[in-house]
Design an enzyme around this catalytic site. Structure first.
Site, PDB file in Angstrom:
ATOM      1  N   THR A 231       0.872  -1.182   0.000  1.00  0.00           N
ATOM      2  CA  THR A 231       0.000   0.000   0.000  1.00  0.00           C
ATOM      3  C   THR A 231       0.909   1.232   0.000  1.00  0.00           C
ATOM      4  OG1 THR A 231       0.009   0.244   2.413  1.00  0.00           O
ATOM      5  CG2 THR A 231      -1.689  -1.201   1.470  1.00  0.00           C
TER       6      THR A 231
ATOM      7  N   ASP B 159      -2.282  -9.629  -1.195  1.00  0.00           N
ATOM      8  CA  ASP B 159      -3.235  -8.870  -0.383  1.00  0.00           C
ATOM      9  C   ASP B 159      -3.857  -9.834   0.634  1.00  0.00           C
ATOM     10  OD1 ASP B 159      -5.291  -7.385   0.662  1.00  0.00           O
ATOM     11  OD2 ASP B 159      -6.073  -6.720  -1.283  1.00  0.00           O
ATOM     12  N   ILE B 160      -3.746  -9.550   1.916  1.00  0.00           N
ATOM     13  CA  ILE B 160      -4.288 -10.485   2.914  1.00  0.00           C
ATOM     14  C   ILE B 160      -5.821 -10.535   2.900  1.00  0.00           C
ATOM     15  CG2 ILE B 160      -2.283 -10.512   4.465  1.00  0.00           C
ATOM     16  CD1 ILE B 160      -3.845  -8.565   6.320  1.00  0.00           C
TER      17      ILE B 160
ATOM     18  N   SER C 199      -2.612   1.325   9.567  1.00  0.00           N
ATOM     19  CA  SER C 199      -2.084   1.658  10.900  1.00  0.00           C
ATOM     20  C   SER C 199      -2.272   3.108  11.346  1.00  0.00           C
ATOM     21  CB  SER C 199      -0.582   1.339  10.934  1.00  0.00           C
ATOM     22  OG  SER C 199       0.118   2.234  10.088  1.00  0.00           O
TER      23      SER C 199
ATOM     24  N   THR D 101      -1.626  -3.384  19.234  1.00  0.00           N
ATOM     25  CA  THR D 101      -1.344  -2.031  19.731  1.00  0.00           C
ATOM     26  C   THR D 101      -1.929  -1.801  21.120  1.00  0.00           C
ATOM     27  OG1 THR D 101      -1.863   0.285  19.313  1.00  0.00           O
ATOM     28  CG2 THR D 101      -3.433  -1.293  18.470  1.00  0.00           C
ATOM     29  N   ASP D 102      -1.356  -0.852  21.839  1.00  0.00           N
ATOM     30  CA  ASP D 102      -1.915  -0.486  23.150  1.00  0.00           C
ATOM     31  C   ASP D 102      -3.246   0.254  23.011  1.00  0.00           C
ATOM     32  OD1 ASP D 102      -0.983   1.961  22.185  1.00  0.00           O
ATOM     33  OD2 ASP D 102       0.265   2.425  23.930  1.00  0.00           O
ATOM     34  N   GLU D 103      -3.553   0.734  21.801  1.00  0.00           N
ATOM     35  CA  GLU D 103      -4.780   1.526  21.627  1.00  0.00           C
ATOM     36  C   GLU D 103      -6.045   0.706  21.869  1.00  0.00           C
ATOM     37  OE1 GLU D 103      -4.983   4.199  18.345  1.00  0.00           O
ATOM     38  OE2 GLU D 103      -2.858   4.695  18.479  1.00  0.00           O
TER      39      GLU D 103
ATOM     40  N   TYR E 194      -9.621   2.675  13.911  1.00  0.00           N
ATOM     41  CA  TYR E 194      -8.371   1.895  13.873  1.00  0.00           C
ATOM     42  C   TYR E 194      -8.303   0.949  15.066  1.00  0.00           C
ATOM     43  CZ  TYR E 194      -3.470   0.794  14.895  1.00  0.00           C
ATOM     44  OH  TYR E 194      -2.306   0.138  15.221  1.00  0.00           O
TER      45      TYR E 194
ATOM     46  N   LYS F   7      -8.307  -3.192  15.325  1.00  0.00           N
ATOM     47  CA  LYS F   7      -7.218  -3.984  15.922  1.00  0.00           C
ATOM     48  C   LYS F   7      -7.761  -4.826  17.085  1.00  0.00           C
ATOM     49  CE  LYS F   7      -3.356  -4.050  15.095  1.00  0.00           C
ATOM     50  NZ  LYS F   7      -2.510  -4.791  14.117  1.00  0.00           N
TER      51      LYS F   7
ATOM     52  N   HIS G  95     -10.082  11.974  20.054  1.00  0.00           N
ATOM     53  CA  HIS G  95      -8.653  11.867  20.394  1.00  0.00           C
ATOM     54  C   HIS G  95      -8.436  11.240  21.782  1.00  0.00           C
ATOM     55  CE1 HIS G  95      -4.653  14.224  19.662  1.00  0.00           C
ATOM     56  NE2 HIS G  95      -4.431  12.992  20.088  1.00  0.00           N
TER      57      HIS G  95
HETATM   58  P1  NAD Z   1       2.746   0.585   8.417  1.00  0.00           P
HETATM   59  O1  NAD Z   1       1.499   1.265   8.011  1.00  0.00           O
HETATM   60  O2  NAD Z   1       4.032   1.321   8.343  1.00  0.00           O
HETATM   61  O3  NAD Z   1       2.941  -0.747   7.552  1.00  0.00           O
HETATM   62  C1  NAD Z   1       1.880  -1.622   7.286  1.00  0.00           C
HETATM   63  C2  NAD Z   1       2.331  -2.583   6.195  1.00  0.00           C
HETATM   64  O4  NAD Z   1       1.246  -3.482   5.944  1.00  0.00           O
HETATM   65  C3  NAD Z   1       2.667  -1.901   4.867  1.00  0.00           C
HETATM   66  O5  NAD Z   1       3.858  -2.420   4.326  1.00  0.00           O
HETATM   67  C4  NAD Z   1       1.483  -2.242   3.977  1.00  0.00           C
HETATM   68  O6  NAD Z   1       1.802  -2.305   2.600  1.00  0.00           O
HETATM   69  C5  NAD Z   1       1.072  -3.598   4.536  1.00  0.00           C
HETATM   70  N1  NAD Z   1      -0.340  -3.879   4.239  1.00  0.00           N
HETATM   71  C6  NAD Z   1      -1.412  -3.056   4.457  1.00  0.00           C
HETATM   72  N2  NAD Z   1      -2.530  -3.641   3.998  1.00  0.00           N
HETATM   73  C7  NAD Z   1      -2.178  -4.862   3.522  1.00  0.00           C
HETATM   74  C8  NAD Z   1      -2.902  -5.930   2.910  1.00  0.00           C
HETATM   75  N3  NAD Z   1      -4.230  -5.847   2.703  1.00  0.00           N
HETATM   76  N4  NAD Z   1      -2.226  -7.029   2.538  1.00  0.00           N
HETATM   77  C9  NAD Z   1      -0.879  -7.130   2.716  1.00  0.00           C
HETATM   78  N5  NAD Z   1      -0.145  -6.140   3.269  1.00  0.00           N
HETATM   79  C10 NAD Z   1      -0.797  -5.019   3.658  1.00  0.00           C
HETATM   80  O7  NAD Z   1       2.471   0.028   9.881  1.00  0.00           O
HETATM   81  P2  NAD Z   1       3.446  -0.083  11.143  1.00  0.00           P
HETATM   82  O8  NAD Z   1       3.433   1.190  11.859  1.00  0.00           O
HETATM   83  O9  NAD Z   1       4.715  -0.685  10.712  1.00  0.00           O
HETATM   84  O10 NAD Z   1       2.620  -1.138  12.022  1.00  0.00           O
HETATM   85  C11 NAD Z   1       2.796  -2.526  11.833  1.00  0.00           C
HETATM   86  C12 NAD Z   1       1.905  -3.275  12.808  1.00  0.00           C
HETATM   87  O11 NAD Z   1       2.233  -2.918  14.142  1.00  0.00           O
HETATM   88  C13 NAD Z   1       0.416  -2.954  12.643  1.00  0.00           C
HETATM   89  O12 NAD Z   1      -0.300  -4.146  12.848  1.00  0.00           O
HETATM   90  C14 NAD Z   1       0.133  -1.949  13.736  1.00  0.00           C
HETATM   91  O13 NAD Z   1      -1.209  -2.028  14.150  1.00  0.00           O
HETATM   92  C15 NAD Z   1       1.081  -2.414  14.814  1.00  0.00           C
HETATM   93  N6  NAD Z   1       1.556  -1.379  15.746  1.00  0.00           N
HETATM   94  C16 NAD Z   1       2.071  -0.195  15.275  1.00  0.00           C
HETATM   95  C17 NAD Z   1       2.590   0.736  16.180  1.00  0.00           C
HETATM   96  C18 NAD Z   1       3.206   2.038  15.719  1.00  0.00           C
HETATM   97  O14 NAD Z   1       3.527   2.884  16.564  1.00  0.00           O
HETATM   98  N7  NAD Z   1       3.421   2.253  14.438  1.00  0.00           N
HETATM   99  C19 NAD Z   1       2.533   0.467  17.554  1.00  0.00           C
HETATM  100  C20 NAD Z   1       1.968  -0.739  17.997  1.00  0.00           C
HETATM  101  C21 NAD Z   1       1.502  -1.661  17.077  1.00  0.00           C
HETATM  102  O1  DAU Z   2      -0.068   3.579  20.477  1.00  0.00           O
HETATM  103  C1  DAU Z   2       0.293   2.813  19.362  1.00  0.00           C
HETATM  104  C2  DAU Z   2      -0.218   3.481  18.107  1.00  0.00           C
HETATM  105  O2  DAU Z   2       0.596   4.629  17.901  1.00  0.00           O
HETATM  106  C3  DAU Z   2      -0.162   2.560  16.889  1.00  0.00           C
HETATM  107  O3  DAU Z   2      -1.029   1.485  17.079  1.00  0.00           O
HETATM  108  C4  DAU Z   2      -0.565   3.327  15.627  1.00  0.00           C
HETATM  109  O4  DAU Z   2      -0.410   2.489  14.501  1.00  0.00           O
HETATM  110  C5  DAU Z   2       0.344   4.530  15.495  1.00  0.00           C
HETATM  111  O5  DAU Z   2      -0.041   5.295  14.369  1.00  0.00           O
HETATM  112  C6  DAU Z   2       0.315   5.389  16.763  1.00  0.00           C
HETATM  113  O6  DAU Z   2      -0.964   6.061  16.910  1.00  0.00           O
HETATM  114  P1  DAU Z   2      -1.086   7.597  17.377  1.00  0.00           P
HETATM  115  O7  DAU Z   2      -2.370   8.103  16.911  1.00  0.00           O
HETATM  116  O8  DAU Z   2      -0.751   7.746  18.816  1.00  0.00           O
HETATM  117  O9  DAU Z   2       0.173   8.208  16.530  1.00  0.00           O
HETATM  118  P2  DAU Z   2       0.323   9.554  15.685  1.00  0.00           P
HETATM  119  O10 DAU Z   2       1.760   9.655  15.302  1.00  0.00           O
HETATM  120  O11 DAU Z   2      -0.687   9.652  14.600  1.00  0.00           O
HETATM  121  O12 DAU Z   2      -0.004  10.698  16.743  1.00  0.00           O
HETATM  122  C7  DAU Z   2       0.737  10.834  17.937  1.00  0.00           C
HETATM  123  C8  DAU Z   2       0.135  11.984  18.728  1.00  0.00           C
HETATM  124  O13 DAU Z   2       0.371  13.215  18.012  1.00  0.00           O
HETATM  125  C9  DAU Z   2      -1.375  11.899  18.875  1.00  0.00           C
HETATM  126  O14 DAU Z   2      -1.771  12.417  20.152  1.00  0.00           O
HETATM  127  C10 DAU Z   2      -1.918  12.810  17.774  1.00  0.00           C
HETATM  128  C11 DAU Z   2      -0.848  13.878  17.681  1.00  0.00           C
HETATM  129  N1  DAU Z   2      -0.692  14.481  16.331  1.00  0.00           N
HETATM  130  C12 DAU Z   2      -0.502  13.632  15.274  1.00  0.00           C
HETATM  131  C13 DAU Z   2      -0.385  14.119  13.995  1.00  0.00           C
HETATM  132  C14 DAU Z   2      -0.197  13.194  12.821  1.00  0.00           C
HETATM  133  C15 DAU Z   2      -0.724  15.856  16.160  1.00  0.00           C
HETATM  134  O15 DAU Z   2      -0.861  16.636  17.120  1.00  0.00           O
HETATM  135  N2  DAU Z   2      -0.605  16.350  14.887  1.00  0.00           N
HETATM  136  C16 DAU Z   2      -0.451  15.537  13.790  1.00  0.00           C
HETATM  137  O16 DAU Z   2      -0.374  16.065  12.656  1.00  0.00           O
END
Ligand code: NAD
Ligand code: DAU
Length: 350
Positions: A37, A60-61, A86, A131-133, A156, A160, A290
């Site tokens: 994606t 694609d899953i 995500s 995720t912790d969310e 989201y 999850k 939020h």
């Molecule tokens: P990301 O969005 O960077 O990457 C997601 C990946 O999944 C991409 O490579 C995308 O191409 C692939 N994907 C999406 N839809 C798909 C589909 N239908 N089939 C196959 N592949 C597909 O996400 P991330 O931040 O690396 O998060 C990875 C995992 O960890 C997620 O499950 C997310 O919920 C979890 N997670 C993320 C965070 C964070 O802070 N980013 C924290 C805790 C948990």
């Molecule tokens: O807690 C784990 C999660 O953390 C993961 O599961 C998600 O995949 C990951 O995207 C992340 O979610 P958040 O919503 O916490 O992350 P984000 O970086 O989008 O935002 C972090 C904080 O910053 C949140 O309180 C929103 C705020 N924010 C974010 C953006 C993009 C802003 O104030 N301005 C912005 O433009």
């Protein structure tokens, strides 16, 4: 030789997990399944793509047939499932896409694993990365533990949470060997610049406004992505079947304090007068629904499996800034094309 499926390996966290496993376990065949994606990028894996124990499959899953075919082709010993939509803001714009990938996609993988392992579940493992969310939003005090009730509050996190429930249901109903981890906010290299830290690094670099939602008084618990990858390694190899492990760095920051720290690091790196980047801070309309505060209690993981984060936040943030400033081409490539359309829509710029 073990064969391991890693889904979402071309994304942010997935690419770090693939890199770790390909390098650390030359006797594992690592199959990276990703549909690529907007968030998936094979450039994230240039340094491992020619290794003999690495294979990429564009799948694609959500497509059950294609998922089943991959399981038939490889005969996996284990799955580490990271593929997902995500980004919370995108889930507010388009919830259905999150249900399809995060819920239907996960169930397709569970079905394929169950079928392919049906004769014998021994020594197999389906590891679901979450995720912790899913735990909802905290007040001023308290931490999420593995016993905290689920209370997802965004499309989201609801998707999850649903996927986590399905994973546990497959363990309870069919005996599928599973493990789940719920991690806090990650930061580090290769993160798509829609998320707070890389978005703000990119905007500061380009002298663009820093869109802070609401008053910036929301709290997140930040973990360096390479530490998340090592936690996944430990849990995959030592975690107890059926268990859940919280992953976090005991590192809470109010957004505005983190943003000010980031601004000062950027001023320093870009040789700008201290205070220059802070002037870009712009308070904008808050994110709908939020969540106020996330904070993870990761003591179970430390006490039972001996994992601890390796980096202090300031050090990790500086490393992260250096990476984005030294990887200009990566940043330029991922912010061209569709990115601009999303940005304008999200921040109501047109
Ligand atoms: P990301 O969005 O960077 O990457 C997601 C990946 O999944 C991409 O490579 C995308 O191409 C692939 N994907 C999406 N839809 C798909 C589909 N239908 N089939 C196959 N592949 C597909 O996400 P991330 O931040 O690396 O998060 C990875 C995992 O960890 C997620 O499950 C997310 O919920 C979890 N997670 C993320 C965070 C964070 O802070 N980013 C924290 C805790 C948990
Ligand atoms: O807690 C784990 C999660 O953390 C993961 O599961 C998600 O995949 C990951 O995207 C992340 O979610 P958040 O919503 O916490 O992350 P984000 O970086 O989008 O935002 C972090 C904080 O910053 C949140 O309180 C929103 C705020 N924010 C974010 C953006 C993009 C802003 O104030 N301005 C912005 O433009």
């Amino acid at each position: 030789m073990k064969t391991l499926l890693i889904t979402g390996g071309a994304g942010f966290i997935g690419s770090h997990v693939v890199r770790l496993f390909v390098n650390k376990y030359p006797d594992y065949k690592i199959v990276n399944l990703d549909v690529l994606t907007y968030a998936g990028n094979l450039e994230n894996l240039r340094d491992v793509e020619d290794k003999p124990n690495y294979v990429f499959e564009k799948v694609d899953i959500v497509d059950a047939k294609a998922v089943n075919a991959i399981f038939a082709k490889y005969n996996f010993d284990g799955v580490i499932h990271l593929a997902a939509e995500s980004h919370v803001d995108r889930s507010i714009l388009n919830p259905l896409e999150f249900i399809m990938t995060n819920v239907v996609g996960t169930v397709n993988l569970l079905n394929a694993a169950k079928e392919s392992w049906s004769s014998n579940f021994e020594n197999k493992l389906f590891y679901h990365v979450s995720t912790d969310e899913v735990y909802g939003s905290l007040g001023e005090t308290g931490l999420f533990t593995e016993e905290t009730s689920y209370d997802p509050r965004s499309p989201y996190s609801a998707s999850k949470a649903s996927s986590d429930h399905f994973v546990r249901a497959y363990n309870n109903t069919y005996g599928l060997p599973i493990v789940i981890s719920n991690c806090s906010n990650n930061y580090g290299s290769f993160q798509f610049p829609e998320k707070l830290i890389p978005l703000f690094i990119n905007n500061i670099k380009n002298n663009k406004d820093l869109p802070v939602y609401g008053k910036g008084d929301y709290t997140r618990d930040w973990l360096f992505v390479e530490d998340h990858a090592t936690a996944i390694d430990v849990i995959y190899h030592k975690g107890k079947i059926g268990e859940t492990y919280n992953i976090g760095g005991f590192n809470e920051w109010q957004n505005i304090d983190l943003i000010k720290l980031l601004c000062s690091i950027m001023d320093n790196k870009l040789n700008r007068e201290l205070g220059t980047s802070e002037k870009l801070i712009t308070y904008v309309k808050d994110r709908a629904g939020h969540d106020k505060r996330y904070a993870i209690d990761a003591t179970k993981l430390e006490n039972e499996l001996g994992w601890k984060p390796s980096l202090q936040f300031e050090e990790g943030l500086e490393k992260t800034v250096d990476w984005y400033l030294n990887n200009d081409e990566w940043l330029t490539n991922v912010t061209s094309g569709e990115y601009q359309k999303y940005y304008n829509k999200q921040y109501e710029l047109n």
